[in-house]
Design an enzyme around this catalytic site. Structure first.
Site, PDB file in Angstrom:
ATOM      1  N   ASN A  94      20.200   1.726  11.634  1.00 26.19           N
ATOM      2  CA  ASN A  94      20.711   1.332  10.323  1.00 26.19           C
ATOM      3  C   ASN A  94      19.679   1.593   9.232  1.00 26.19           C
ATOM      4  O   ASN A  94      18.478   1.463   9.456  1.00 26.19           O
ATOM      5  CB  ASN A  94      21.093  -0.147  10.326  1.00 26.19           C
ATOM      6  CG  ASN A  94      22.192  -0.435  11.325  1.00 26.19           C
ATOM      7  OD1 ASN A  94      22.834   0.492  11.813  1.00 26.19           O
ATOM      8  ND2 ASN A  94      22.407  -1.698  11.636  1.00 26.19           N
ATOM      9  N   HIS A 111      16.595   6.296  11.528  1.00 26.78           N
ATOM     10  CA  HIS A 111      17.362   7.180  10.638  1.00 26.78           C
ATOM     11  C   HIS A 111      16.982   7.001   9.171  1.00 26.78           C
ATOM     12  O   HIS A 111      17.756   7.365   8.279  1.00 26.78           O
ATOM     13  CB  HIS A 111      18.871   6.950  10.838  1.00 26.78           C
ATOM     14  CG  HIS A 111      19.371   7.455  12.165  1.00 26.78           C
ATOM     15  ND1 HIS A 111      20.597   7.092  12.688  1.00 26.78           N
ATOM     16  CD2 HIS A 111      18.819   8.304  13.070  1.00 26.78           C
ATOM     17  CE1 HIS A 111      20.759   7.692  13.873  1.00 26.78           C
ATOM     18  NE2 HIS A 111      19.705   8.414  14.118  1.00 26.78           N
ATOM     19  N   SER A 180      28.337   3.084  18.462  1.00 31.11           N
ATOM     20  CA  SER A 180      29.434   3.716  19.198  1.00 31.11           C
ATOM     21  C   SER A 180      28.942   4.657  20.296  1.00 31.11           C
ATOM     22  O   SER A 180      29.745   5.169  21.073  1.00 31.11           O
ATOM     23  CB  SER A 180      30.323   4.491  18.221  1.00 31.11           C
ATOM     24  OG  SER A 180      29.532   5.437  17.517  1.00 31.11           O
TER      25      SER A 180
HETATM   26  C1  BJW Z   1      30.396  -4.126  16.270  1.00 28.49           C
HETATM   27  C2  BJW Z   1      30.935  -5.092  15.438  1.00 28.49           C
HETATM   28  C3  BJW Z   1      30.406  -6.391  15.544  1.00 28.49           C
HETATM   29  C4  BJW Z   1      31.957  -3.240  15.044  1.00 28.49           C
HETATM   30  N1  BJW Z   1      29.423  -6.639  16.407  1.00 28.49           N
HETATM   31  N2  BJW Z   1      29.434  -4.411  17.128  1.00 28.49           N
HETATM   32  C5  BJW Z   1      26.113  17.929  20.644  1.00 28.49           C
HETATM   33  C6  BJW Z   1      25.729  17.118  21.710  1.00 28.49           C
HETATM   34  C7  BJW Z   1      24.654  16.232  21.587  1.00 28.49           C
HETATM   35  C8  BJW Z   1      23.958  16.117  20.395  1.00 28.49           C
HETATM   36  C9  BJW Z   1      24.344  16.925  19.342  1.00 28.49           C
HETATM   37  C10 BJW Z   1      25.399  17.818  19.459  1.00 28.49           C
HETATM   38  N3  BJW Z   1      25.555  18.461  18.278  1.00 28.49           N
HETATM   39  C11 BJW Z   1      24.627  17.985  17.416  1.00 28.49           C
HETATM   40  C12 BJW Z   1      23.884  17.045  18.046  1.00 28.49           C
HETATM   41  C13 BJW Z   1      22.784  16.232  17.477  1.00 28.49           C
HETATM   42  C14 BJW Z   1      23.256  15.240  16.449  1.00 28.49           C
HETATM   43  C15 BJW Z   1      24.399  14.417  17.054  1.00 28.49           C
HETATM   44  O1  BJW Z   1      24.176  13.474  17.787  1.00 28.49           O
HETATM   45  N4  BJW Z   1      25.631  14.736  16.707  1.00 28.49           N
HETATM   46  C16 BJW Z   1      26.794  14.037  17.297  1.00 28.49           C
HETATM   47  C17 BJW Z   1      27.858  13.871  16.230  1.00 28.49           C
HETATM   48  C18 BJW Z   1      27.239  14.780  18.533  1.00 28.49           C
HETATM   49  N5  BJW Z   1      22.136  14.395  16.137  1.00 28.49           N
HETATM   50  C19 BJW Z   1      21.257  14.725  15.209  1.00 28.49           C
HETATM   51  O2  BJW Z   1      21.387  15.716  14.505  1.00 28.49           O
HETATM   52  C20 BJW Z   1      20.042  13.846  15.084  1.00 28.49           C
HETATM   53  N6  BJW Z   1      18.867  14.627  15.152  1.00 28.49           N
HETATM   54  C21 BJW Z   1      18.519  15.279  16.281  1.00 28.49           C
HETATM   55  O3  BJW Z   1      19.191  15.270  17.288  1.00 28.49           O
HETATM   56  O4  BJW Z   1      17.323  15.965  16.160  1.00 28.49           O
HETATM   57  C22 BJW Z   1      16.838  16.679  17.298  1.00 28.49           C
HETATM   58  C23 BJW Z   1      15.720  15.912  17.964  1.00 28.49           C
HETATM   59  C24 BJW Z   1      15.944  14.648  18.467  1.00 28.49           C
HETATM   60  C25 BJW Z   1      14.910  13.962  19.106  1.00 28.49           C
HETATM   61  C26 BJW Z   1      13.691  14.506  19.226  1.00 28.49           C
HETATM   62  C27 BJW Z   1      13.448  15.784  18.710  1.00 28.49           C
HETATM   63  C28 BJW Z   1      14.484  16.476  18.082  1.00 28.49           C
HETATM   64  C29 BJW Z   1      20.035  13.111  13.731  1.00 28.49           C
HETATM   65  C30 BJW Z   1      21.138  12.108  13.644  1.00 28.49           C
HETATM   66  C31 BJW Z   1      21.181  11.513  12.237  1.00 28.49           C
HETATM   67  C32 BJW Z   1      22.320  10.506  12.107  1.00 28.49           C
HETATM   68  N7  BJW Z   1      22.470  10.171  10.752  1.00 28.49           N
HETATM   69  C33 BJW Z   1      23.484   9.175  10.385  1.00 28.49           C
HETATM   70  C34 BJW Z   1      23.643   9.119   8.837  1.00 28.49           C
HETATM   71  C35 BJW Z   1      22.394   8.826   8.137  1.00 28.49           C
HETATM   72  C36 BJW Z   1      22.132   7.353   7.950  1.00 28.49           C
HETATM   73  C37 BJW Z   1      23.061   6.698   6.957  1.00 28.49           C
HETATM   74  O5  BJW Z   1      23.542   7.324   6.018  1.00 28.49           O
HETATM   75  O6  BJW Z   1      23.292   5.493   7.129  1.00 28.49           O
HETATM   76  O7  BJW Z   1      23.145   7.911  10.942  1.00 28.49           O
HETATM   77  S1  BJW Z   1      25.094   9.524  11.056  1.00 28.49           S
HETATM   78  C38 BJW Z   1      25.540   7.854  11.323  1.00 28.49           C
HETATM   79  O8  BJW Z   1      25.752   7.674  12.736  1.00 28.49           O
HETATM   80  C39 BJW Z   1      24.291   7.024  10.949  1.00 28.49           C
HETATM   81  C40 BJW Z   1      24.248   6.050  12.093  1.00 28.49           C
HETATM   82  O9  BJW Z   1      22.921   5.523  12.222  1.00 28.49           O
HETATM   83  C41 BJW Z   1      24.697   6.883  13.258  1.00 28.49           C
HETATM   84  C42 BJW Z   1      25.226   6.048  14.408  1.00 28.49           C
HETATM   85  O10 BJW Z   1      26.359   5.329  14.042  1.00 28.49           O
HETATM   86  P1  BJW Z   1      26.636   3.895  14.670  1.00 28.49           P
HETATM   87  O11 BJW Z   1      25.579   2.965  14.222  1.00 28.49           O
HETATM   88  O12 BJW Z   1      26.826   4.021  16.111  1.00 28.49           O
HETATM   89  O13 BJW Z   1      27.970   3.466  13.920  1.00 28.49           O
HETATM   90  P2  BJW Z   1      29.511   3.691  14.382  1.00 28.49           P
HETATM   91  O14 BJW Z   1      30.345   3.462  13.177  1.00 28.49           O
HETATM   92  O15 BJW Z   1      29.674   4.987  15.065  1.00 28.49           O
HETATM   93  O16 BJW Z   1      29.776   2.557  15.458  1.00 28.49           O
HETATM   94  C43 BJW Z   1      29.792   1.185  15.094  1.00 28.49           C
HETATM   95  C44 BJW Z   1      29.956   0.370  16.362  1.00 28.49           C
HETATM   96  O17 BJW Z   1      29.883  -1.007  16.015  1.00 28.49           O
HETATM   97  C45 BJW Z   1      31.324   0.559  17.059  1.00 28.49           C
HETATM   98  O18 BJW Z   1      31.100   0.820  18.435  1.00 28.49           O
HETATM   99  C46 BJW Z   1      32.019  -0.794  16.896  1.00 28.49           C
HETATM  100  O19 BJW Z   1      32.789  -1.173  18.025  1.00 28.49           O
HETATM  101  C47 BJW Z   1      30.848  -1.727  16.759  1.00 28.49           C
HETATM  102  N8  BJW Z   1      31.125  -2.981  16.046  1.00 28.49           N
HETATM  103  N9  BJW Z   1      31.983  -4.531  14.704  1.00 28.49           N
HETATM  104  C48 BJW Z   1      29.002  -5.634  17.195  1.00 28.49           C
HETATM  105  N10 BJW Z   1      30.929  -7.409  14.770  1.00 28.49           N
END
Ligand code: BJW
Ligand code: ZN
Length: 234
Positions: A94, A111, A180
Site C-alpha cells: 500500500n 510500491h 488478491s
Molecule cells: C480485504 C478486505 C478486508 C477486501 N479485509 N481483505 C506475468 C506473470 C508474472 C508477473 C508479471 C507478468 N507480467 C508482468 C508481470 C510483472 C508485474 C505483474 O505482477 N503483473 C501482473 C498484473 C501479472 N509486476 C511488476 O511489474 C512489478 N515489478 C516487477 O515485477 O519488477 C521486476 C522485478 C521484481 C523483483 C525483483 C527484481 C525485478 C511492479 C508492480 C507494481 C504494482 N503497482 C501497483 C500500483 C502502484 C501503487 C498505487 O498506485 O497504489 O500497486 S498495481 C496495484 O496492485 C498496487 C497494489 O499494491 C498492487 C496489489 O494490489 P492488492 O493490494 O492485492 O489489491 P487488490 O485490489 O488486487 O486486492 C484487494 C484484496 O483485498 C482482495 O483480495 C479482497 O478480497 C481483499 N479485501 N476487503 C481484508 N476488509
C-alpha cells in the site's frame, strides 16, 4: 497463529487492509477510478502519454488517504509489533500511510508512498502532500525535469527487494493480509516461504488467486481477524 518466543513474523499487506478505512481496493467492485483500470494509470507508459491524468489520479489518492483513518487491523499489527520488536517486519504494497499512523515502525512500502514525489532525472524523492490537478505540473528546481509520484508502477522494480528477501529468509511465519495475489513479486512471497518450509497464513474475506499456496486461509475481514491475534503473540 500462536507464536513462540523465538518466532519471527513477516507480514505482507495489500489494499484490503485499508478497505475498511474507506480506501478503494484495486480489483474490488468495478475497479478504481473514473472508468480507468489500474493498469491504465499506474504504468510508465501512462505517465509518458498523459502525466496530467496520472497526477490527477494520484492527487485524488492523496486526498482520499489524508481523509482516511487507520482501522482496527492497522492498530492490531502495531500492537503485535510492540510485542515482537525486531522479530516483526511489515512489508506493505500500500502507498497510504495508515500503518504508520496506527503506530507501525518496522515498515517498508515496496510500491512506494503517496506522500513523496521525485524528479524523473535526479531521482531523489522528497515529501510532498500537494495536489496537481491542473495542466501546470511540477518541475524540478535543480534540473527543470518533470516531478512524478514516488510510486512503483508496472514494469518498475519494487523498492529495496534485497532487504525484503533477507527478512523473508529469516522469518518463521508469513502472514498475508488483504491482497488478491495477482501482482508479482509480492504474490510470490508465499512460494518463497513454502520453499523454506515456514508457516503461511492468509487473512481476507475472499480467497486470493494464490490460495492453494497457503497453509491456512482465514476468510474474514482484517478488522475482525487481526485483533484476535494479539493475544496469541507472546
Ligand atoms: C480485504 C478486505 C478486508 C477486501 N479485509 N481483505 C506475468 C506473470 C508474472 C508477473 C508479471 C507478468 N507480467 C508482468 C508481470 C510483472 C508485474 C505483474 O505482477 N503483473 C501482473 C498484473 C501479472 N509486476 C511488476 O511489474 C512489478 N515489478 C516487477 O515485477 O519488477 C521486476 C522485478 C521484481 C523483483 C525483483 C527484481 C525485478 C511492479 C508492480 C507494481 C504494482 N503497482 C501497483 C500500483 C502502484 C501503487 C498505487 O498506485 O497504489 O500497486 S498495481 C496495484 O496492485 C498496487 C497494489 O499494491 C498492487 C496489489 O494490489 P492488492 O493490494 O492485492 O489489491 P487488490 O485490489 O488486487 O486486492 C484487494 C484484496 O483485498 C482482495 O483480495 C479482497 O478480497 C481483499 N479485501 N476487503 C481484508 N476488509
Ligand atoms: Zn531534477
Amino acid at each position: 497463529m500462536r507464536l513462540a518466543l523465538q518466532d519471527r513474523l513477516f507480514v505482507l499487506t495489500g489494499a484490503g487492509i485499508s478497505a475498511e478505512s474507506g480506501l478503494a481496493t484495486f480489483r474490488g467492485s468495478g475497479g478504481l477510478w473514473n472508468g480507468h483500470r489500474v493498469e491504465e494509470v499506474a504504468t510508465p507508459e501512462a505517465w509518458d502519454a498523459d502525466p496530467e491524468l496520472v497526477w490527477r489520479f494520484y492527487s485524488m489518492r492523496r486526498r482520499d488517504a489524508l481523509a482516511a483513518q487507520p482501522n482496527a487491523a492497522h492498530t492490531a499489527l502495531a500492537r503485535i509489533e510492540e510485542k515482537l520488536g525486531d522479530r516483526f517486519y511489515l512489508c506493505t504494497q500500500n502507498v497510504d500511510d495508515l500503518h504508520e499512523r496506527a503506530g507501525s515502525l518496522r515498515i517498508h512500502h515496496m510500491h512506494g508512498t503517496l506522500f513523496q514525489s521525485r524528479c524523473v532525472r535526479c531521482n531523489k524523492s522528497f515529501p510532498d502532500q500537494s495536489f496537481y490537478e491542473t495542466p501546470d505540473l511540477p518541475t524540478c528546481k535543480t534540473c527543470a525535469s518533470p516531478i512524478r509520484p514516488h510510486i512503483v508502477w508496472f514494469g518498475e522494480i519494487p523498492l529495496d527487494m534485497d532487504n525484503i528477501y533477507r527478512e523473508l529468509d529469516c522469518a518463521t511465519t508469513l502472514l498475508v493480509v488483504g491482497t488478491s495475489g495477482s501482482v508479482y513479486p509480492a504474490a510470490g512471497f508465499v512460494d518463497i516461504a513454502n520453499r523454506r518450509g515456514i508457516r503461511t497464513i492468509y487473512i481476507g474475506p475472499e480467497e486470493p488467486l494464490n490460495t492453494h499456496a497457503f497453509d491456512d486461509i482465514i476468510l474474514s475481514p482484517a478488522t475482525q481477524a487481526l485483533p484476535t491475534m494479539i493475544e496469541l503473540v507472546p
